[in-house]
Design an enzyme around this catalytic site. Structure first.
Site, short mmCIF file in Angstrom:
data_model
loop_
_atom_site.label_atom_id
_atom_site.label_comp_id
_atom_site.label_asym_id
_atom_site.label_seq_id
_atom_site.Cartn_x
_atom_site.Cartn_y
_atom_site.Cartn_z
N HIS A 118 0.84 -1.21 0.00
CA HIS A 118 0.00 0.00 0.00
C HIS A 118 0.86 1.25 0.00
O HIS A 118 1.87 1.31 0.70
CB HIS A 118 -0.84 0.07 1.28
CG HIS A 118 -2.00 -0.86 1.34
ND1 HIS A 118 -1.87 -2.20 1.60
CD2 HIS A 118 -3.33 -0.64 1.18
CE1 HIS A 118 -3.07 -2.76 1.61
NE2 HIS A 118 -3.97 -1.84 1.36
N ASN A 149 8.45 -3.57 3.09
CA ASN A 149 7.04 -3.35 3.44
C ASN A 149 6.71 -3.71 4.89
O ASN A 149 6.06 -2.95 5.59
CB ASN A 149 6.17 -4.18 2.49
CG ASN A 149 4.69 -4.05 2.79
OD1 ASN A 149 4.21 -2.98 3.14
ND2 ASN A 149 3.96 -5.15 2.65
N ASP A 240 14.94 18.09 -1.19
CA ASP A 240 15.75 18.46 -2.36
C ASP A 240 16.32 17.24 -3.07
O ASP A 240 16.30 17.16 -4.30
CB ASP A 240 16.93 19.36 -1.94
CG ASP A 240 16.52 20.82 -1.84
OD1 ASP A 240 15.45 21.17 -2.35
OD2 ASP A 240 17.28 21.60 -1.23
N GLU A 243 13.61 15.52 -4.92
CA GLU A 243 13.25 16.32 -6.10
C GLU A 243 14.25 16.10 -7.23
O GLU A 243 13.90 16.01 -8.40
CB GLU A 243 13.18 17.81 -5.74
CG GLU A 243 11.97 18.17 -4.89
CD GLU A 243 11.76 19.67 -4.73
OE1 GLU A 243 12.73 20.43 -4.93
OE2 GLU A 243 10.63 20.07 -4.40
N ASP A 249 8.41 18.66 -8.17
CA ASP A 249 8.52 19.81 -7.27
C ASP A 249 7.53 19.62 -6.14
O ASP A 249 6.33 19.82 -6.31
CB ASP A 249 8.25 21.12 -8.01
CG ASP A 249 8.39 22.34 -7.10
OD1 ASP A 249 8.84 22.18 -5.94
OD2 ASP A 249 8.05 23.45 -7.55
N PHE A 250 8.04 19.19 -4.98
CA PHE A 250 7.17 19.01 -3.82
C PHE A 250 6.96 20.35 -3.12
O PHE A 250 7.78 21.27 -3.23
CB PHE A 250 7.79 18.00 -2.86
CG PHE A 250 8.00 16.65 -3.49
CD1 PHE A 250 6.93 15.79 -3.70
CD2 PHE A 250 9.27 16.25 -3.91
CE1 PHE A 250 7.12 14.56 -4.31
CE2 PHE A 250 9.46 15.02 -4.52
CZ PHE A 250 8.39 14.17 -4.72
N GLN A 259 10.38 27.13 0.86
CA GLN A 259 10.71 25.83 0.24
C GLN A 259 12.22 25.61 0.26
O GLN A 259 12.70 24.53 0.63
CB GLN A 259 10.25 25.80 -1.22
CG GLN A 259 8.86 25.24 -1.42
CD GLN A 259 8.54 25.10 -2.90
OE1 GLN A 259 9.01 24.19 -3.58
NE2 GLN A 259 7.74 26.02 -3.41
N GLU A 263 13.35 22.40 2.36
CA GLU A 263 13.63 21.27 1.47
C GLU A 263 15.10 20.84 1.51
O GLU A 263 15.44 19.74 1.08
CB GLU A 263 13.22 21.61 0.03
CG GLU A 263 11.70 21.72 -0.11
CD GLU A 263 11.25 21.95 -1.54
OE1 GLU A 263 12.10 22.24 -2.40
OE2 GLU A 263 10.03 21.84 -1.78
MN MN Z 1 2.56 -1.82 3.61
MN MN Z 2 9.69 22.06 -3.93
#
Ligand code: MN
Ligand code: MN
Length: 281
Positions: A118, A149, A240, A243, A249-250, A259, A263
């Site tokens: 998930h 996981n 960064d 990214e 671009d978060f 940012q 970042e």
């Molecule tokens: Mn999981």
């Molecule tokens: Mn960003």
């Protein structure tokens, strides 16, 4: 000449009043969906099949048709999403995908050696059965190495819910990059890396309240077996760095100067220790 100058001043005053008035009355809408409060990292839309935006009440994601997995999934987590609903375990194809696209099915993972991993964990959507069932749609699932996981990835998810249960609001983006092979006769890509970015704020804070002190946790993990007992803090990195690897671009709704600051930081392990409120000696 004099009259037209007066008129010009009047016009400018009127325009300024309108602009200021509208800004106050209609503040810039930075997000329509709470799960995308911090931005759409890849500008996913309905036009690109491999960066295909899927918005659900429970989460938002960018789907990759050719890879059969999401590029990233974004969701908010707070106490209101948590409850007693049991794990549905109803893995199933996502019928909201366009007709004619391959719909990944649970049995595509059978005997692959990989878990149906998930992105939004089942336990993050336990306030009612419907929300829990939404996490079992195959568009929220990736081939995930069992040790990743079931080991440190699961412990990081537990940590997130502990923060939520302490009253924090979390905005989480989990995604993948790279490819180390495929399953289901090439229809499902096995990502090489699995990352997660977590923004932790007090409840009901807007994107504008993010500042250089906001807690941000970023991890980048290898999709491999053999390191199940690793601590998730071993995989801490900066936004960064992710990214750079992904080209996304978060936090794009956060002002650029903030940012830049948040970042570039890597969370310090000492800052991540849970502050237990009922600690006994
Ligand atoms: Mn999981
Ligand atoms: Mn960003």
């Amino acid at each position: 000449m004099f009259a037209s100058k007066k008129f010009l001043i009047l016009l400018i005053t009127l325009l300024l009043t309108l602009t200021v008035g509208c800004t106050i009355l209609f503040p810039k809408q930075v997000a329509t969906n709470p799960h995308l409060a911090f931005g759409n990292p890849s500008n996913a839309s309905k036009t690109d099949p491999n960066n295909y935006l899927i918005e659900k009440p429970q989460y938002v994601l960018s789907y990759n048709r050719d890879k059969g997995i999401p590029n990233w999934v974004s969701w908010e987590l707070n106490q209101s999403w948590l409850g007693e609903a049991p794990r549905s375990n109803n893995f199933r194809p996502d019928d909201t995908l366009p007709e004619g696209w391959y719909h990944v099915a649970p049995n595509d993972y059978t005997k692959s050696g990989f878990d149906k991993g998930h992105m939004v964990p089942s336990a993050d959507r336990s306030n009612n059965p419907e929300n829990n069932a939404a996490t079992f749609l195959m568009t929220n699932i990736i081939p995930q190495a069992p040790d990743n996981n079931q080991g440190y990835w699961a412990r990081l998810e537990d940590y997130e819910r502990t923060l939520a249960n302490q009253g924090n609001e979390l905005h989480i983006i989990s995604g993948v990059y790279g490819e180390k092979g495929t399953i289901a006769q090439g229809k499902v890509s096995i990502p090489a890396r699995i990352f997660k970015i977590i923004v932790v704020t007090p409840p009901n804070e807007s994107v504008n309240s993010i500042n250089e002190f906001t807690r941000i946790i970023a991890v980048d993990t290898p999709n491999i077996n053999g390191n199940r007992d690793a601590d998730w803090t071993e995989f801490l990195t900066s936004v960064d760095a992710i990214e750079k690897e992904t080209g996304y671009d978060f936090l794009s709704h956060v002002n650029p100067s903030t940012q830049n600051i948040v970042e570039s930081k890597i969370a310090q392990v000492t800052d991540l220790k849970l502050k237990s409120r009922t600690r006994k000696k």
